[in-house]
Design an enzyme around this catalytic site. Sequence first.
Site, short mmCIF file in Angstrom:
data_model
loop_
_atom_site.label_atom_id
_atom_site.label_comp_id
_atom_site.label_asym_id
_atom_site.label_seq_id
_atom_site.Cartn_x
_atom_site.Cartn_y
_atom_site.Cartn_z
N HIS A 53 0.85 -1.18 0.00
CA HIS A 53 0.00 0.00 0.00
C HIS A 53 0.90 1.24 0.00
O HIS A 53 2.09 1.16 0.30
CB HIS A 53 -0.91 0.00 1.23
CG HIS A 53 -2.04 -0.98 1.14
ND1 HIS A 53 -3.16 -0.91 1.94
CD2 HIS A 53 -2.21 -2.06 0.35
CE1 HIS A 53 -3.99 -1.90 1.63
NE2 HIS A 53 -3.44 -2.62 0.67
N GLU A 55 1.13 3.79 2.02
CA GLU A 55 1.73 4.17 3.29
C GLU A 55 2.88 3.22 3.66
O GLU A 55 3.94 3.65 4.10
CB GLU A 55 0.69 4.16 4.42
CG GLU A 55 -0.45 5.17 4.23
CD GLU A 55 -1.65 4.57 3.51
OE1 GLU A 55 -1.47 3.70 2.63
OE2 GLU A 55 -2.79 4.97 3.84
N CYS A 83 -5.78 2.18 5.85
CA CYS A 83 -6.46 0.94 6.22
C CYS A 83 -5.83 0.43 7.52
O CYS A 83 -4.79 0.93 7.95
CB CYS A 83 -6.33 -0.10 5.11
SG CYS A 83 -4.79 -1.04 5.13
N CYS A 86 -2.08 -0.30 7.32
CA CYS A 86 -1.22 0.89 7.25
C CYS A 86 -1.25 1.67 8.56
O CYS A 86 -0.24 2.20 9.01
CB CYS A 86 -1.66 1.75 6.08
SG CYS A 86 -1.37 0.93 4.49
#
Lengths: 156, 156
Positions: A53, A55, A83, A86
């Site tokens: 992801h 992040e 999410c 993260c």
Amino acid sequence: MTNEDFMRAAIMEAEAGMRAGRGGPFGCVVVRRGEIVARGSNRVTSTNDPTAHAEVTAIREACAKLKTFQLDDCELYTSCEPCPMCLAAIYWARIPRVFYGNTRSDAAAIGFDDDFIYQQIPLPPEQRAIAMRPLLRDEAQGAFREWADKNDKVRY
Amino acid sequence: MTNEDFMRAAIMEAEAGMRAGRGGPFGCVVVRRGEIVARGSNRVTSTNDPTAHAEVTAIREACAKLKTFQLDDCELYTSCEPCPMCLAAIYWARIPRVFYGNTRSDAAAIGFDDDFIYQQIPLPPEQRAIAMRPLLRDEAQGAFREWADKNDKVRY
């Protein structure tokens, strides 16, 4: 640069990554003392890495660049509310301050599971959509006892 | 091999990683059709990567090896109940079944933040220990609209 400038840099990462076919429409920058030290966009599908992801990608890059596993003097700007993966990564990295653009509901509205996973995390393991079963706790305890007694451990 | 054998392999990863100074006392294996396809141990402090927990490491390795971002035909064995980061990574990887040894309370007892982060995740953003602030949602929406309309997107 202002907070808004940094957020716009994160949004630009989201747009560029999506348009290049790297993954979903998510971007992130990590800022330290007023300077961007790392950028990330979602790369799940292009790198076969479900943890890539925006992040996580930016945190890994910031840590590699700064040669540390703690970013307690950094801020994170992400184009969407992190999410749970993260968000927990942000806790582990000790980042004290986060700015986000879209919300988890916005992400759900375009087909992402962030909100579903937020609902799953607080459930007892046996009530989750994923089957979770405890096994051999007694044997697993050995490594924990050894860690507790270890003199040269590096905490994190 | 039995479920217990796979868990013992995960515990062995935890012990070997800790003793080699790679990181905390956590190990994991990913199993597909009765065979171990990836192994991981915690490498946070030795690789300067706060996301390099045993489960994330094993998931990334399994995906690289199998050339996929979804492990829906795999099981995961971890020497400790996954932290929220790893649990969410398991959801994103679509792993349907997880076995764990130690619990999050066992991890808290030897100084790890897993339980604290489990308490933080369900809180509204403004009540968390980390300062979280929404910013420029209107501008961030552009990438989401573009994704919704995108014809050649790869979903995950």
